[in-house]
Design an enzyme around this catalytic site. Sequence first.
Site, PDB file in Angstrom:
ATOM      1  N   GLU A   1      64.438 -35.276  36.193  1.00 29.86           N
ATOM      2  CA  GLU A   1      63.817 -34.839  34.936  1.00 29.86           C
ATOM      3  C   GLU A   1      62.757 -33.772  35.201  1.00 29.86           C
ATOM      4  O   GLU A   1      61.643 -33.829  34.673  1.00 29.86           O
ATOM      5  CB  GLU A   1      63.204 -36.031  34.186  1.00 29.86           C
ATOM      6  CG  GLU A   1      64.236 -36.965  33.576  1.00 29.86           C
ATOM      7  CD  GLU A   1      63.609 -38.060  32.719  1.00 29.86           C
ATOM      8  OE1 GLU A   1      62.440 -38.399  32.927  1.00 29.86           O
ATOM      9  OE2 GLU A   1      64.300 -38.569  31.826  1.00 29.86           O
TER      10      GLU A   1
ATOM     11  N   GLU B   1      70.967 -41.294  31.353  1.00 29.56           N
ATOM     12  CA  GLU B   1      70.067 -42.417  31.073  1.00 29.56           C
ATOM     13  C   GLU B   1      70.182 -42.759  29.593  1.00 29.56           C
ATOM     14  O   GLU B   1      69.483 -42.186  28.755  1.00 29.56           O
ATOM     15  CB  GLU B   1      68.607 -42.080  31.422  1.00 29.56           C
ATOM     16  CG  GLU B   1      68.359 -41.903  32.904  1.00 29.56           C
ATOM     17  CD  GLU B   1      66.870 -41.805  33.249  1.00 29.56           C
ATOM     18  OE1 GLU B   1      66.012 -42.008  32.365  1.00 29.56           O
ATOM     19  OE2 GLU B   1      66.572 -41.519  34.421  1.00 29.56           O
TER      20      GLU B   1
ATOM     21  N   GLU C   1      59.028 -45.765  36.477  1.00 31.89           N
ATOM     22  CA  GLU C   1      57.965 -46.749  36.213  1.00 31.89           C
ATOM     23  C   GLU C   1      57.481 -47.400  37.503  1.00 31.89           C
ATOM     24  O   GLU C   1      57.102 -48.569  37.529  1.00 31.89           O
ATOM     25  CB  GLU C   1      58.413 -47.818  35.206  1.00 31.89           C
ATOM     26  CG  GLU C   1      58.453 -47.349  33.793  1.00 31.89           C
ATOM     27  CD  GLU C   1      59.585 -46.401  33.512  1.00 31.89           C
ATOM     28  OE1 GLU C   1      59.312 -45.213  33.276  1.00 31.89           O
ATOM     29  OE2 GLU C   1      60.749 -46.823  33.539  1.00 31.89           O
TER      30      GLU C   1
END
Length: 687
Positions: free
Chosen positions: A213, A294, A153
């Site tokens: 990811e 996560e 983010e």
Amino acid sequence: MSSAPQTGGGGGFRCTRKLTLAMSGGVLILVIALTVGLCVGLSSSDDVVTEDTPPFSIDHTANTFLLNGEPFRYVSGSFHYFRALPDAWRSRLRTMRASGLNALDTYVEWSLHNPHNGEYNWEGIADVVKFLEIAQEEDFYIILRPGPYICAERDNGGLPHWLFTKYPDIKVRTNDANYIKEVGIWYAQLMPRLQHLLIGNGGKIIMVQVENEYAAYYACDHDYLNWLRDETEKYVDNKALLFTVDIPNERMSCGKIENVFATTDFGIDRIFEIENIWKMLRELQPTGPLVNSEFYPGWLTHWQETNQRRDGQEVADALKTILSYNASVNLYMFFGGTNFGFTAGANYDLDGGIGYAADITSYDYDAVMDEAGGVTTKYELVKQVIGEVLELPQITLEPAKRLAYGKVELTPALELLSPEGRAALSKGTPVIAEKPKSFEEVDQYSGLLLYETTLPDMDLDPTLLKVEDLRDRAHVFVDRQLVGTLSREARIYQLPLSKGWGSTLQLLVENQGRINYDRANDTKGIFGQITMQLHNGGDLPLENWTTTAFPLEEATIAAWLAKRADVALDPKIAEQRLLRTGPIAYTGSFSVQEVGDTYLNMAGWGKGVAYVNGFNLGRYWPLGGPQITLYVPNELLKVGENSLVLLEYQRCNKTVNGSELPAVQLDAVAQLDGESNEAPQITKKST
Ligand SMILES: *[C@@H]1O[C@H](CO)[C@@H](O)[C@H](O)[C@H]1NC(C)=O
Ligand SMILES: *[C@@H]1O[C@H](CO)[C@@H](O)[C@H](O)[C@H]1NC(C)=O
Ligand SMILES: *[C@@H]1O[C@H](CO)[C@@H](O)[C@H](O)[C@H]1NC(C)=O
Ligand SMILES: *[C@@H]1O[C@H](CO)[C@@H](O)[C@H](O)[C@H]1NC(C)=O
Ligand SMILES: *[C@@H]1O[C@H](CO)[C@@H](O)[C@H](O)[C@H]1NC(C)=O
């Protein structure tokens, strides 16, 4: 596919996105066959115990980590040093340790340390070595996630904007020669600073992540992944364990790297299918410990949506379930902190029908600790569960001090678009070119760009102005009079102009944060045609644009404050509620007897940026919500007078009672869930 959910655990998009299983059986079998092949290679080589067996390794028979030869499991928490001030690092870490966590997980943010080509920053909030050393002192093992793409983010997922200045066509996160050359240069700066902290060198870094990811990225480029593994291992040199993290779905094998330990990630919304998730991980990697890298105790929030909250008991129950598999787990985020300055990222989700959505400044995340580092009910519940598998250390925590300093009156001091405003706050010489220059072309991280041109004679009254591919928001002026706002979020790209309004068209473009997930190429500015409609139905392109840069960096604000003449603005301007003539800088000060954490309540203001004692707290946007207050860390305040500057773009908090100055409030409590029950509630479409 669903968009960011309003309830339940971490689904939707962040750096994790649910994909439906839609792969044909044949392809799936092929993928399993391939990955089993790779993992057999991995386990057999790792099983050979030699003199070189590192202190941290994997036992593929007992399916556990080994630390100095003993079975080991970690329960770690994410805390990104760049989301808290350095003077707060130790107390945040100590609070984390008191919950029983035995490991710390952090990303490293390339763009923070390397803000411009060839320019490096290792001081203050960028002193990652000091942060990791404090973590070691506070008794943590460390899981290092250097990316170089980190999602998180953060603006552009941590990739520096100047990559696109230097190489406009760069294909990031692929085997593109320019990209890997730049990653190589970056790692040569970063990695030698951290080598002494690797467990094999006497430090406490047990694991180092390769990419992030990656399976969720379109490219699926294994040449790149193999190169990045080797480049990372060049520095790690078997002194810690390399690992990957991928979302459990049918694309997962795109992120698997030969000879790199694979882990996965999921939140409470997928806990019901935990057996299936472990099965997917096992298909990728048949042996070794199970790891959820996560586990989401909260979730991210965008502007103009409901603040994301997750139930503490559900989080604790799910954690217990994960631990019951003897898995290791990282809570993302354990402590979230704040996206200070312009560092918040954004999401883009066409499938969910949402489009562009910028992240709020707070990264409270409804994490286990709150934005100011305080313990919560969720913290106590999680601590209980951790205490069932790890020893809880005896640590006494100091209670947080949150203070309300009350009302701060503000004086309008500078108009951004006036000659004085341009002189004080713009950077460099304005550039004239056929097209508006992008933020990247002028090597600007964030802030605003002003685009100006002369309006042609109009055929029609009114006539339609169209701006294609705007990133992200433009306040439109004619001869410095506001005529409207265009917005990528709202997908409003045109507005009518009337004949006779004036001759200069001005588009003041705000960068609201570069997309951090799914892509990392969200350059900013205006990239499409800018046209005026003609009488015959055609469109006349507007060319010859002057671009003026307003990066709004702390140094610029400080320089202006230091030498500004104390002249009041025209009283008519000071009376404005709607800022018709462009952004205004407001200044004020407040006196502090006792230093504590506080929250800047922006109720009644529009949209802008706030600086306390010269520090950029971040973007505020109470009109968008749900975040109303900005966190002001006590470390920024001093006993005596403290300064406050707002650069407000659109609306002043001016009470009906004209005799009073505009004001803000410094409160003892955060307001992240909207101002009232009438808080903006944008219900997103789910398909
Ligand atoms: C967890 O580890 C313990 C001790 O090694 C073992 O007895 C138990 O069977 C394991 N549980 C699972 C679910 O693997
Ligand atoms: C940005 O990346 C996405 C893929 O992630 C691609 O579809 C798009 O075309 C790229 N945009 C530009 C301008 O290169
Ligand atoms: C372009 O703009 C500049 C600055 O406003 C002006 O001096 C110049 O005459 C313009 N050129 C054209 C071709 O319109
Ligand atoms: C101005 O700010 C105060 C908080 O300081 C808020 O209560 C009030 O509603 C705001 N005024 C307006 C006109 O919105
Ligand atoms: C207007 O401001 C004055 C001076 O601050 C104050 O005495 C008065 O009560 C205010 N009136 C209203 C309606 O808020």
